[in-house]
Design an enzyme around this catalytic site. Sequence first.
Site, PDB file in Angstrom:
ATOM      1  N   TYR A   1       0.865  -1.180   0.000  1.00  0.00           N
ATOM      2  CA  TYR A   1       0.000   0.000   0.000  1.00  0.00           C
ATOM      3  C   TYR A   1       0.895   1.220   0.000  1.00  0.00           C
ATOM      4  O   TYR A   1       1.805   1.333   0.824  1.00  0.00           O
ATOM      5  CB  TYR A   1      -0.921   0.012   1.229  1.00  0.00           C
ATOM      6  CG  TYR A   1      -1.838   1.221   1.244  1.00  0.00           C
ATOM      7  CD1 TYR A   1      -2.865   1.361   0.308  1.00  0.00           C
ATOM      8  CD2 TYR A   1      -1.666   2.246   2.177  1.00  0.00           C
ATOM      9  CE1 TYR A   1      -3.699   2.475   0.307  1.00  0.00           C
ATOM     10  CE2 TYR A   1      -2.496   3.365   2.186  1.00  0.00           C
ATOM     11  CZ  TYR A   1      -3.506   3.469   1.238  1.00  0.00           C
ATOM     12  OH  TYR A   1      -4.327   4.579   1.247  1.00  0.00           O
TER      13      TYR A   1
ATOM     14  N   ASP B   1       9.425   2.783  -0.040  1.00  0.00           N
ATOM     15  CA  ASP B   1       8.344   3.461   0.670  1.00  0.00           C
ATOM     16  C   ASP B   1       8.507   3.136   2.150  1.00  0.00           C
ATOM     17  O   ASP B   1       8.132   2.057   2.608  1.00  0.00           O
ATOM     18  CB  ASP B   1       6.983   3.005   0.135  1.00  0.00           C
ATOM     19  CG  ASP B   1       5.838   3.751   0.808  1.00  0.00           C
ATOM     20  OD1 ASP B   1       6.089   4.426   1.831  1.00  0.00           O
ATOM     21  OD2 ASP B   1       4.695   3.648   0.318  1.00  0.00           O
TER      22      ASP B   1
ATOM     23  N   LYS C   1       4.140   9.614   8.645  1.00  0.00           N
ATOM     24  CA  LYS C   1       3.839   9.087   9.980  1.00  0.00           C
ATOM     25  C   LYS C   1       4.798   9.575  11.075  1.00  0.00           C
ATOM     26  O   LYS C   1       4.636  10.676  11.579  1.00  0.00           O
ATOM     27  CB  LYS C   1       3.779   7.560   9.936  1.00  0.00           C
ATOM     28  CG  LYS C   1       2.671   7.097   8.938  1.00  0.00           C
ATOM     29  CD  LYS C   1       2.346   5.645   9.037  1.00  0.00           C
ATOM     30  CE  LYS C   1       1.475   5.150   7.907  1.00  0.00           C
ATOM     31  NZ  LYS C   1       0.078   4.981   8.176  1.00  0.00           N
TER      32      LYS C   1
HETATM   33  N1  PMP Z   1       2.885   4.269   2.161  1.00  0.00           N
HETATM   34  C1  PMP Z   1       2.736   3.362   3.130  1.00  0.00           C
HETATM   35  C2  PMP Z   1       3.712   2.236   3.237  1.00  0.00           C
HETATM   36  C3  PMP Z   1       1.685   3.474   4.035  1.00  0.00           C
HETATM   37  O1  PMP Z   1       1.530   2.545   4.996  1.00  0.00           O
HETATM   38  C4  PMP Z   1       0.798   4.573   3.920  1.00  0.00           C
HETATM   39  C5  PMP Z   1      -0.353   4.783   4.882  1.00  0.00           C
HETATM   40  N2  PMP Z   1      -0.664   3.778   5.742  1.00  0.00           N
HETATM   41  C6  PMP Z   1       1.004   5.498   2.893  1.00  0.00           C
HETATM   42  C7  PMP Z   1       2.060   5.325   2.037  1.00  0.00           C
HETATM   43  C8  PMP Z   1       0.105   6.670   2.718  1.00  0.00           C
HETATM   44  O2  PMP Z   1       0.285   7.619   3.717  1.00  0.00           O
HETATM   45  P1  PMP Z   1      -0.901   8.641   4.069  1.00  0.00           P
HETATM   46  O3  PMP Z   1      -2.010   7.846   4.672  1.00  0.00           O
HETATM   47  O4  PMP Z   1      -0.258   9.609   5.009  1.00  0.00           O
HETATM   48  O5  PMP Z   1      -1.297   9.299   2.793  1.00  0.00           O
END
Ligand code: PMP
Length: 430
Positions: free
Chosen positions: A149, A244, A272
């Site tokens: 994700y 990521d 985060k």
């Molecule tokens: N990349 C990863 C690995 C994530 O876990 C998430 C959100 N859980 C995101 C991107 C997206 O971040 P956001 O919810 O702050 O848009």
Amino acid sequence: MTADTAAGTRTATLVARAERLFPGGVNSPVRAFRSVGRMPLALERGEGSYVWDADGRRYIDYIGAWGPAILGHAHPAVVAAVTSAARNGFALGATHPLEVKLGEAIRRAMPSIERLRFTSSGTEAVMSALRVARAATGRDLVVKFAGGYHGHVDGLLVEAGSGVAMQAIPGSAGVPGAVAAETLVLPYNDPTAVTLAFAEHPGRIAAAIVEPVAANVGVIPPAAGFLEHLRETTRAEGALLIFDEVITGFRLGPGGAQARFGIRPDLTTLGKIIGGGMPIGAYGGRAELMDLVAPSGPVYQAGTLSGHPLSMAAGIATLAALESGRYLELEDAAETLAAGLVAAADTAGRKVAVARVGSLLTVFFRPSPPLDAADALTSDRAAFARFFGALLDRGILLPPSQFEAWFVSLAHGPEEIDATLEAAGRAFRE
Ligand code: PMP
């Protein structure tokens, strides 16, 4: 008594009002509790490893704000930093000293990031990193891994994890076929698939994006050699490697997964923890790539609230509190929890697998830890839902999905871990 029947009037009323306001009653799908068949919570307060719902019930929390709350909720140093920053106004619309300070702290911790840019979410960070990769290579295709994700970026919702996996849908409606077609989805932990994809599309793949530890289909560590193969293949093929690290950044250690596994990606996305619970994202990497971003270069990317002083303040305070060996403490707490969960399941004769990397862990309701998303998706979701409910009724709040990581924080002390294991033991026996 379940939390549903016990739900106090305030929670029930709030949930009902939210359902009339927001799609599915929530502002982000994973909050809806649909896959565990329970009424969602309305949480009103957090402190340390605890959260309180709108009726004042207390839970030991493993959602951890979905990742940022590595110090626990409302850590005094973070509260003080945000309060003090707020006195100077909020977004001022120009470069702020706190942006420079957090940027430098991140660069010190992650040497692959020579330059970076702050955004307001992880999604924006990923979207922008892909734009840079396409601009840098003059290519369009992007490789991602099933179950990964990367936020709700159009092209990356194909076979995505997190809320997408929870809904058991292959992607999202509303994404043009032409956009989805720019994404090649490969099985995680499968080096041969990587080799074949590059062989089938010579000179056409801009980048491979990967969660270096998959954490959105439950936790799946990278198999030995997988990330190395990805690094070598992308380099040999003139494509970029994007890590990521929105979840793993500053969670697996100050240098993230890249330090832990000794791999230097071309670009990294963060979010985060670097915002300490305030809205944030960041992308960065090699200077010559980041210099493609406007106004240095032709890749346009912007944000009214990017580098928001309150997010910067919370992030700086969070990273400062993580210095000096605190990751060992976190690792110990998570290991005690994971080992205890394995023992509790064994005692109860339950076939579950506990996967853990650092302070991320998942109890998979299947006999062995999954190697990829296809494996993870065979987990017994009904059993997970029962386990989730049994723990919730005992005041332990897990992420409401089989396919999410539990986030252990520095505020989870022996007392909370013991209480969790005690409740889990009973839940497994039931
Ligand atoms: N990349 C990863 C690995 C994530 O876990 C998430 C959100 N859980 C995101 C991107 C997206 O971040 P956001 O919810 O702050 O848009």
